[in-house]
Enzyme design. Structure first.
Site, PDB file in Angstrom:
ATOM      1  N   ASN A 123      46.223  43.556  35.846  1.00 49.76           N
ATOM      2  CA  ASN A 123      46.272  42.579  36.937  1.00 49.76           C
ATOM      3  C   ASN A 123      47.027  43.060  38.154  1.00 49.76           C
ATOM      4  O   ASN A 123      46.872  42.533  39.226  1.00 49.76           O
ATOM      5  CB  ASN A 123      46.959  41.311  36.448  1.00 49.76           C
ATOM      6  CG  ASN A 123      46.137  40.688  35.366  1.00 49.76           C
ATOM      7  OD1 ASN A 123      44.914  40.790  35.401  1.00 49.76           O
ATOM      8  ND2 ASN A 123      46.765  40.077  34.391  1.00 49.76           N
ATOM      9  N   LYS A 167      48.479  32.078  36.671  1.00 48.06           N
ATOM     10  CA  LYS A 167      47.194  32.644  36.247  1.00 48.06           C
ATOM     11  C   LYS A 167      47.071  34.090  36.719  1.00 48.06           C
ATOM     12  O   LYS A 167      47.669  34.482  37.729  1.00 48.06           O
ATOM     13  CB  LYS A 167      46.036  31.830  36.843  1.00 48.06           C
ATOM     14  CG  LYS A 167      46.046  30.356  36.445  1.00 48.06           C
ATOM     15  CD  LYS A 167      45.590  30.142  35.012  1.00 48.06           C
ATOM     16  CE  LYS A 167      45.758  28.709  34.563  1.00 48.06           C
ATOM     17  NZ  LYS A 167      47.014  28.461  33.882  1.00 48.06           N
ATOM     18  N   ASP A 168      46.230  34.837  36.000  1.00 46.84           N
ATOM     19  CA  ASP A 168      45.963  36.236  36.322  1.00 46.84           C
ATOM     20  C   ASP A 168      45.627  36.447  37.782  1.00 46.84           C
ATOM     21  O   ASP A 168      45.018  35.597  38.411  1.00 46.84           O
ATOM     22  CB  ASP A 168      44.720  36.703  35.534  1.00 46.84           C
ATOM     23  CG  ASP A 168      45.116  37.311  34.204  1.00 46.84           C
ATOM     24  OD1 ASP A 168      46.309  37.276  33.894  1.00 46.84           O
ATOM     25  OD2 ASP A 168      44.228  37.820  33.501  1.00 46.84           O
ATOM     26  N   LYS A 169      45.965  37.630  38.268  1.00 49.27           N
ATOM     27  CA  LYS A 169      45.557  38.000  39.624  1.00 49.27           C
ATOM     28  C   LYS A 169      44.110  38.466  39.621  1.00 49.27           C
ATOM     29  O   LYS A 169      43.263  37.938  40.316  1.00 49.27           O
ATOM     30  CB  LYS A 169      46.464  39.111  40.157  1.00 49.27           C
ATOM     31  CG  LYS A 169      45.994  39.646  41.497  1.00 49.27           C
ATOM     32  CD  LYS A 169      46.749  40.909  41.835  1.00 49.27           C
ATOM     33  CE  LYS A 169      46.023  41.731  42.857  1.00 49.27           C
ATOM     34  NZ  LYS A 169      45.972  41.188  44.166  1.00 49.27           N
TER      35      LYS A 169
END
Length: 660
Positions: A18, A292-294
């Site tokens: 990420n 949340k994930d990038k």
């Protein structure tokens, strides 16, 4: 079910972490998306900035320094000619840099639970291949499907966003922030009607909290005069999280506007920094249930204090790669951890497994699950893993903490960080090293600022300048490192069955499984502790393994309290095997690696028809859907399916070969 060791034939995965642009990406260009964000002192055009002659820079938070390619930049694919390309050279150098990164074995990730043969596939070849939908408190999967604004008599008309000129907005902002000598700003009312005056009053009050307005006649002309309600103190009061824009918020309305945020290729904090920049508010008035994930497309609920849905919806006109919708007013903010989990839609492209292998792997994921390891992103991407810093903090070795964070290191880093580290190694002068950093908000910049302020003899206070969550991340990383290693050992010694002396939770309390109760439990009930002063350890040989591991790290397992209260670890329990819910999958054929293989919420809002697949194609992809509880790692579920190493180090090497 036999335990399968890492010696099993593994497939491989081409993965992108990420935080890091990997080489499988094509040559990139930065899109001017939220690049229409101002620098700190620039004037803002309402909540939205069209071009104003010069090209403004992104905010400090997301800036990557001159000449650097920002991994967080919005990325645009370009067509590639045949032959040896720039992307391959970049892949070579990136793979070279990542030679020093961590592999799974370095952080205790060594076991699998299933017996199928691994196969290979590419994860996150495009960030749109990884989609995360938050599962809310009510257990529903969040989908952005409504962009309408709740109708509210109290809202000003849409004209408030356009009635002021760019120049007027700049003057008002400078007045609001006490950046000029003026005590008031007068705006002439050109077409003088009561409606027009009302809109100007509303525009100033809603866009520039802290300013009051009055109407004045000067030499036969009407002016609206903006001024500070009561000097700096009043501004400070108005702009605190507890009391923003008090004068214009209807009593009948809940104080928080909740909305769903759809974002692409941005992590949650960056996204909130962008929103707060545009709205001219502090980021701390936003709340959310989880980050949340990038490198993904994600949909999650956000709450913001006393900003109307109308103002938020207006951002849809000027922000690329974000969409805000599903607005509602509520009494309370959101709290971290309140979510029930996340639902993932993941595409693994160019898979090599036969249909039979895929079937076996996915059935195993559905029926048995995967080992609940902490994923690689927990441990950092460079040659200095975050758990080493955490260990030094717990040992009270502050000089080592400082050295680990600041010393030169091999691995993938931005050029200005490399220069900053070199300067530090050469001079040990925090002010000189700090000068090399265009971005001061990174951990290195914050620590150097602390050292300049408190001096080299007071590293504890200097380190304390780093935000608390970031400081605790290092310690949690060390706990995760211990947990991963201990779980691998537990599974190696006892396999996939509960045994006497294992721990299970009754409510929030851990109890031992007794010999006579073993058959009442399954492996899915078993938990293991993250080390701390408030946990118990299993009553079998793994307990001794915990003690040995901590002793080898000069830590006392019986005394996990720290002189500095923040760094005292109470510990926690974590399930060792997770069985995902709502598991489904299909194998699809495709020819063009660039075409999306499913629709996003935004595609559906725009009425885009779902993709149609041919029965034959050059490539095959595995599209999988599954839900996981909070703080479990989708990459660890995918690792179990493919039987591969998810570390960037391993993947970039493979990735380079694959590019060839």
């Amino acid at each position: 079910m036999d335990m399968t060791d890492t010696s099993l034939k593994r497939g491989y995965l081409v993965v992108e972490d990420n935080d890091c642009v990997g080489p499988a990406e094509k040559v990139k260009k930065q899109k001017v998306s939220e690049c229409c964000l101002p620098k700190e002192g620039d004037g803002l055009d309402g909540d939205c900035l069209p071009g104003s002659g010069t090209e403004p820079q992104p905010p400090e938070v997301t800036s990557a320094g001159k000449g650097q390619r920002d991994p967080g930049a919005q990325l645009e694919e370009e067509e590639e000619e045949d032959g040896f390309s720039e992307e391959e050279e970049e892949a070579e150098s990136f793979a070279e840099m990542m030679k020093h990164g961590l592999t799974e074995v370095d952080v205790g990730i060594t076991k699998f639970v299933s017996s199928h043969q691994g196969f290979s596939g590419i994860l996150k070849e495009r960030y749109s291949d990884f989609v995360v939908h938050e599962i809310g408190k009510d257990g529903r999967i969040s989908h952005l499907d409504d962009l309408s604004v709740p109708v509210d008599e109290e809202d000003p008309s849409e004209d408030v966003f356009t009635v002021l000129t760019t120049e007027e907005k700049q003057q008002l902002e400078e007045l609001q922030l006490f950046k000029n000598k003026e005590t008031s700003i007068a705006i002439e009312v050109i077409e003088d009607t009561k409606e027009k005056r009302t809109i100007i009053h509303q525009a100033i009050k809603s866009l520039f909290p802290g300013l009051e307005t009055k109407t004045e006649d000067r030499e036969g002309r009407r002016y609206i005069v903006a001024y500070h309600a009561a000097g700096k103190k009043a501004l400070a009061k108005v702009r605190t999280a507890a009391d923003p824009r008090k004068h214009s918020w209807p009593k009948s309305r809940g104080s928080y506007c909740h909305f769903l945020l759809y974002k692409e290729n941005k992590d949650t904090m960056d996204a909130i920094n962008v929103l707060s920049k545009y709205l001219r508010v502090k980021p701390n008035i936003f709340s959310y249930m989880g980050t949340k994930d990038k490198r993904a497309i994600t949909v999650q609920e956000i709450a913001v204090l006393k900003i109307s849905a109308q103002r938020l919806a207006h951002l849809n006109k000027c922000l690329m790669n974000f969409k805000l919708g599903n607005f509602s007013y509520q009494k309370n903010p959101l709290k971290l951890g309140e979510l029930q989990g996340n639902h993932f839609t993941v595409v693994l492209r160019n898979i090599t497994g036969t249909d039979d292998q895929v079937q076996q792997a996915m059935n195993s994921l559905k029926d048995i699950g995967f080992i609940n390891y902490y994923g690689m992103q927990r441990f950092g991407t460079t040659a200095v893993p975050t758990y080493q810093v955490g260990r030094a903090i717990l040992q009270n070795s502050w000089t080592e903490v400082m050295d680990l964070i600041l010393k030169p290191r091999s691995g993938a880093e931005k050029g200005y960080l490399v220069k900053c580290r070199e300067e530090w190694a050469k001079t040990k002068d925090p002010a000189a090293a700090l000068k090399k950093l265009p971005v001061k908000r990174c951990v290195e910049g914050q620590l150097l600022r602390g050292l300049s302020k408190y001096g080299m003899k007071n590293i504890v206070s200097a380190f304390g300048i780093i935000p608390r969550n970031n400081r605790l991340m290092y310690i949690h990383s060390y706990q995760s490192y211990v947990w991963n290693n201990m779980v691998s050992k537990r599974i190696e010694d006892y396999g996939l069955k509960p045994v006497a002396g294992d721990l299970v939770l009754k409510g929030a309390t851990a109890t031992y499984i007794e010999e006579e109760d073993v058959n009442n439990y399954s492996i899915h009930d078993v938990v293991m502790p993250l080390p701390g002063f408030d946990v118990i350890y299993p009553k079998h040989k793994i307990s001794e393994a915990y003690r040995e591991m901590l002793t080898a790290d000069n830590l006392d397992i019986d005394n996990m309290r720290h002189k500095i209260r923040d760094y005292s670890l109470s510990g926690a329990y974590r399930k060792i095997i997770i069985r995902p819910q709502n598991v489904s999958w299909e194998v699809v054929a495709y020819d063009d690696p660039k075409i999306p293989l499913f629709n996003t919420d935004v595609d559906n809002l725009e009425g885009k028809p779902p993709p149609v697949f041919a029965s034959e194609g050059k490539y095959r992809a595995l599209k999988m859907d599954f839900s996981l509880p909070p703080s479990t790692y989708a990459t660890m579920a995918i690792r179990e399916v493919l039987k591969m190493d998810t570390s960037i180090k391993n993947q970039t090497q493979l990735n380079t070969t694959w590019l060839r």
